[in-house]
Design a protein around this motif. Structure first.
Motif, PDB file in Angstrom:
ATOM      1  N   THR A  95     -28.638  -5.683  18.323  1.00 41.98           N
ATOM      2  CA  THR A  95     -29.143  -5.794  17.205  1.00 41.98           C
ATOM      3  C   THR A  95     -28.642  -4.630  16.534  1.00 41.98           C
ATOM      4  O   THR A  95     -28.635  -4.172  15.109  1.00 41.98           O
ATOM      5  N   GLU A  96     -27.918  -3.489  17.694  1.00 44.89           N
ATOM      6  CA  GLU A  96     -27.753  -2.178  17.168  1.00 44.89           C
ATOM      7  C   GLU A  96     -26.459  -2.099  17.979  1.00 44.89           C
ATOM      8  O   GLU A  96     -27.139  -1.419  19.067  1.00 44.89           O
TER       9      GLU A  96
ATOM     10  N   GLU B 241     -20.839  -7.561   4.633  1.00 43.28           N
ATOM     11  CA  GLU B 241     -21.492  -6.911   4.974  1.00 43.28           C
ATOM     12  C   GLU B 241     -23.116  -7.361   3.949  1.00 43.28           C
ATOM     13  O   GLU B 241     -22.722  -7.737   2.813  1.00 43.28           O
TER      14      GLU B 241
ATOM     15  N   GLU C 192     -20.452   1.697   8.389  1.00 44.92           N
ATOM     16  CA  GLU C 192     -21.999   2.252   8.406  1.00 44.92           C
ATOM     17  C   GLU C 192     -23.067   0.990   7.366  1.00 44.92           C
ATOM     18  O   GLU C 192     -22.293   0.199   6.874  1.00 44.92           O
ATOM     19  N   GLY C 193     -23.388   0.115   8.417  1.00 38.54           N
ATOM     20  CA  GLY C 193     -24.047  -0.619   7.607  1.00 38.54           C
ATOM     21  C   GLY C 193     -24.616  -1.746   8.264  1.00 38.54           C
ATOM     22  O   GLY C 193     -24.848  -1.891   9.573  1.00 38.54           O
ATOM     23  N   ASP C 194     -25.238  -2.943   7.385  1.00 33.46           N
ATOM     24  CA  ASP C 194     -25.612  -3.788   7.889  1.00 33.46           C
ATOM     25  C   ASP C 194     -24.855  -5.507   7.929  1.00 33.46           C
ATOM     26  O   ASP C 194     -24.077  -5.607   7.246  1.00 33.46           O
TER      27      ASP C 194
ATOM     28  N   PRO D 259     -29.021 -10.365  11.304  1.00 23.32           N
ATOM     29  CA  PRO D 259     -27.912  -8.721  11.085  1.00 23.32           C
ATOM     30  C   PRO D 259     -27.989  -8.037  12.680  1.00 23.32           C
ATOM     31  O   PRO D 259     -28.769  -8.401  13.706  1.00 23.32           O
TER      32      PRO D 259
ATOM     33  N   ARG E  57     -26.929  -3.717  13.649  1.00 28.12           N
ATOM     34  CA  ARG E  57     -26.893  -2.494  12.393  1.00 28.12           C
ATOM     35  C   ARG E  57     -25.660  -1.577  12.894  1.00 28.12           C
ATOM     36  O   ARG E  57     -25.757  -1.526  14.578  1.00 28.12           O
TER      37      ARG E  57
ATOM     38  N   ARG F 111     -23.984   1.626  13.178  1.00 24.91           N
ATOM     39  CA  ARG F 111     -24.023   3.033  12.721  1.00 24.91           C
ATOM     40  C   ARG F 111     -23.531   4.164  13.194  1.00 24.91           C
ATOM     41  O   ARG F 111     -22.519   3.803  14.034  1.00 24.91           O
TER      42      ARG F 111
END
Length: 256
Positions: free
Chosen positions: A53-54, A98, A151-153, A175, A177, A179
């Motif tokens: 998820t990230e 995005e 950087e973003g979702d 989504p 994420r 970083r």
């Protein structure tokens, strides 16, 4: 002859619309397969699932396209290719976007296995992936890498094709994420800090040496002054004693 002509047209149309070797670049904007049927409005039996998820912008995320029920491939071992079967999908097309954003350009790049290939959409390179054969698939694994310094979702949109009549377009994933990765300068900073500390230690050592040298010189000068004072005082006392002795001697001689 006319029947042969119609048959030939039908054969060509079938090849153009089925795309057994993957989605064409003309599908980049809509992700709509060129089938003579409308997409399904029912719940899609397939899922696009990112394994994370990230992530950081200098890494990648693995993605699974799979049947929600994960029906075993052996269940279709009879060789049936029913137009109403949803146990597996034959084709797919996937892109990353995005969110929230009105930008419709697909982001990042995909790495695929031997049963898939990438395509170039919206003037970018390898930012979409699709099937390479119309074999039945229960699960497909892909790897997606975000753009540099992004950087973003992001979400993944996928079109699943089970047959000419059964397909679902623009199925949205959960989504992810992304970083921004911290620039790898921490080691250099630590090195610079260590260098500064070493330099400060050297300067401090030199300063202490100079202070010790100055103090030693002061002690030497003070000792010299004291020595001279002591010698002078001693000489003065001796001179006075000698003068007193002589004066006493002269006084004794005069008395005789």
């Amino acid at each position: 002859m006319q029947g042969l002509f119609v048959l030939t047209l039908a054969f060509i149309a079938g090849h153009v619309t089925s795309h057994p070797h993957g989605a064409p670049t003309t599908a980049c904007n809509t992700m709509y397969p060129l089938h003579k049927h409308n997409p399904q409005t029912s719940a899609c039996p397939f899922e696009t699932r990112p394994y994370e998820t990230e992530i950081f912008s200098n890494s990648s995320v693995r993605i699974a396209l799979h049947n929600l029920a994960m029906v075993s491939a052996s269940a279709d071992s009879s060789g049936s290719s029913s137009e109403t079967s949803t146990d597996s999908f034959k084709g797919y097309m996937i892109m990353a976007f995005e969110v929230p954003s009105v930008n419709t350009v697909a982001l990042g790049t995909f790495q695929v296995n031997s049963d898939s290939h990438t395509i170039n959409c919206h003037g970018m390179q390898q930012n979409a992936a699709t099937h390479s054969s119309k074999s039945h698939k229960n699960i497909v694994h892909l790897t997606w890498t975000p753009p540099e310094n992004f950087e973003g979702d992001v979400i993944f949109k996928t079109t699943y094709v089970a047959s000419k009549k059964l397909f679902w377009i623009n199925q949205v994933s959960a989504p992810v994420r992304v970083r921004l990765a911290t620039p790898a300068v921490s080691d250099e900073s630590e090195t610079d800090d260590d260098t500064i500390l070493i330099q400060n230690d050297v300067l401090e050592g030199k300063l202490l040496e100079e202070m010790a040298y100055l103090e030693l010189n002061q002690y030497i000068n003070l000792w010299a002054i004291c020595s001279l004072f002591i010698i002078g005082f001693t000489c003065a006392v001796l001179a006075k004693l000698i003068m007193n002795a002589r004066a006493k001697k002269y006084s004794n001689l005069e008395s005789i």
